[in-house]
Enzyme design. Sequence first.
Site, PDB file in Angstrom:
ATOM      1  N   CYS A  44       0.825  -1.218   0.000  1.00  0.00           N
ATOM      2  CA  CYS A  44       0.000   0.000   0.000  1.00  0.00           C
ATOM      3  C   CYS A  44       0.858   1.267   0.000  1.00  0.00           C
ATOM      4  O   CYS A  44       1.701   1.438   0.878  1.00  0.00           O
ATOM      5  CB  CYS A  44      -0.907  -0.025   1.224  1.00  0.00           C
ATOM      6  SG  CYS A  44      -1.820   1.505   1.495  1.00  0.00           S
ATOM      7  N   TRP A  77      -7.544  -6.522   5.706  1.00  0.00           N
ATOM      8  CA  TRP A  77      -6.177  -6.990   5.595  1.00  0.00           C
ATOM      9  C   TRP A  77      -5.972  -8.128   6.603  1.00  0.00           C
ATOM     10  O   TRP A  77      -6.549  -8.113   7.682  1.00  0.00           O
ATOM     11  CB  TRP A  77      -5.190  -5.868   5.896  1.00  0.00           C
ATOM     12  CG  TRP A  77      -5.225  -4.736   4.924  1.00  0.00           C
ATOM     13  CD1 TRP A  77      -6.002  -3.616   4.988  1.00  0.00           C
ATOM     14  CD2 TRP A  77      -4.453  -4.618   3.721  1.00  0.00           C
ATOM     15  NE1 TRP A  77      -5.761  -2.799   3.912  1.00  0.00           N
ATOM     16  CE2 TRP A  77      -4.805  -3.389   3.114  1.00  0.00           C
ATOM     17  CE3 TRP A  77      -3.493  -5.422   3.107  1.00  0.00           C
ATOM     18  CZ2 TRP A  77      -4.242  -2.959   1.928  1.00  0.00           C
ATOM     19  CZ3 TRP A  77      -2.921  -4.988   1.917  1.00  0.00           C
ATOM     20  CH2 TRP A  77      -3.295  -3.767   1.331  1.00  0.00           C
ATOM     21  N   THR A 111      -8.427   0.188   6.630  1.00  0.00           N
ATOM     22  CA  THR A 111      -7.278   0.632   5.855  1.00  0.00           C
ATOM     23  C   THR A 111      -5.983   0.551   6.645  1.00  0.00           C
ATOM     24  O   THR A 111      -5.970   0.533   7.874  1.00  0.00           O
ATOM     25  CB  THR A 111      -7.487   2.080   5.380  1.00  0.00           C
ATOM     26  OG1 THR A 111      -7.606   2.942   6.519  1.00  0.00           O
ATOM     27  CG2 THR A 111      -8.743   2.197   4.519  1.00  0.00           C
ATOM     28  N   VAL A 112      -4.890   0.519   5.893  1.00  0.00           N
ATOM     29  CA  VAL A 112      -3.550   0.684   6.441  1.00  0.00           C
ATOM     30  C   VAL A 112      -2.965   1.958   5.828  1.00  0.00           C
ATOM     31  O   VAL A 112      -3.332   2.332   4.719  1.00  0.00           O
ATOM     32  CB  VAL A 112      -2.651  -0.535   6.108  1.00  0.00           C
ATOM     33  CG1 VAL A 112      -3.066  -1.748   6.906  1.00  0.00           C
ATOM     34  CG2 VAL A 112      -2.632  -0.842   4.614  1.00  0.00           C
ATOM     35  N   TYR A 175      -5.341   6.514  -9.086  1.00  0.00           N
ATOM     36  CA  TYR A 175      -6.541   5.732  -8.773  1.00  0.00           C
ATOM     37  C   TYR A 175      -7.747   6.265  -9.537  1.00  0.00           C
ATOM     38  O   TYR A 175      -8.611   5.496  -9.977  1.00  0.00           O
ATOM     39  CB  TYR A 175      -6.823   5.769  -7.272  1.00  0.00           C
ATOM     40  CG  TYR A 175      -5.862   4.927  -6.461  1.00  0.00           C
ATOM     41  CD1 TYR A 175      -6.159   3.607  -6.134  1.00  0.00           C
ATOM     42  CD2 TYR A 175      -4.652   5.455  -6.023  1.00  0.00           C
ATOM     43  CE1 TYR A 175      -5.275   2.831  -5.399  1.00  0.00           C
ATOM     44  CE2 TYR A 175      -3.762   4.697  -5.291  1.00  0.00           C
ATOM     45  CZ  TYR A 175      -4.077   3.376  -4.984  1.00  0.00           C
ATOM     46  OH  TYR A 175      -3.188   2.618  -4.268  1.00  0.00           O
TER      47      TYR A 175
END
Length: 336
Positions: A44, A77, A111-112, A175
């Site tokens: 990521c 994740w 999210t990370v 993105y």
Amino acid sequence: MSYVNPGGEYARDSRYITTRITADGRDGFPVEAGRYRLVVSRACPWASRAVIVRRLLGLERALPMAIAGPTHDERSWTFDLDPGRRDPVLGIERLRDAYLARHPGYERGITVPAIVDVTTGKVVTNDFAQITIDMSLEWTPLHRPGAPALYPPALRPEIDAVNEVVYKDVNNGVYRAGFAGSQKAYDAAYERLFARLDWLSDRLEGSRYLVGDTITEADVRLFTTLVRFDAVYHGHFKCNRRKLSEAPVLWAYARDLFQTPGFGDTVDFDHIKRHYYLVHRDINPTGVVPAGPDLANWLEPHDRAPLGGTPFGDGTPPGPVEPEEAVPAGHGPLAG
């Protein structure tokens, strides 16, 4: 799991958990060595910012790191790189568990990067933009001797201004092109992305770094997109006016950073490719992961030293990567 918005523009969900870990603990979470765990995936780009800044500042022992695998499903994740597919400190299989421990009805993205309070098992924050700034400003007493000033007071207004346009047009711009659901949305994102890359090339033609004469937060934020460009964004996201390696100024700038301790030694190209090509099945339905590109050219001379400046200013480079955090052999030109 779909990422493309059919018929329209891609819009990132930016509703993050904005609790902060600060020196004075005003949000209830004071800076404290060993209390928190930084959860990342090397795949990521947003998490990679935190990995780089943590290493540059020497926070490895103060802020231990958990590395999730390169892929995830619609839930979360996962810690599939660890024995028993469970994080050995948090004792969980999925990052989602730490989010739900804090907010049982949490419905936003898992999210990370995320920072988890080890004492409670609850996520504290996933506000990726603020996490790295706070590493510089709030974690200062725990920095290594010789840590660089990545967010110096005199340069903050300029760093913030550069970061804002780079985020909109480049970091998130790739993105917006890759997840565009219509030709019109894609064309607009494509043009905006490459206009900004041209602007950055002009800016960097006579300057070794984006702001000032040392590496700053701005360089970290741009690097994590550039290092993924040829491996992922050029083909997978259709950002194909030219490869990074065909853009002389940006390519030399990216190699300069890659060869700076703390940058390239955190990059796992295998994880990067597996994440994008395996997770985004609405873009790559076969799940085939490309074998290229050749990575050896990342180590070619960049010839940018004559532009002046030094990476760490009056500071020093970080020491060797901790063995348990080294990128696995074969996952990049510096790995192994």
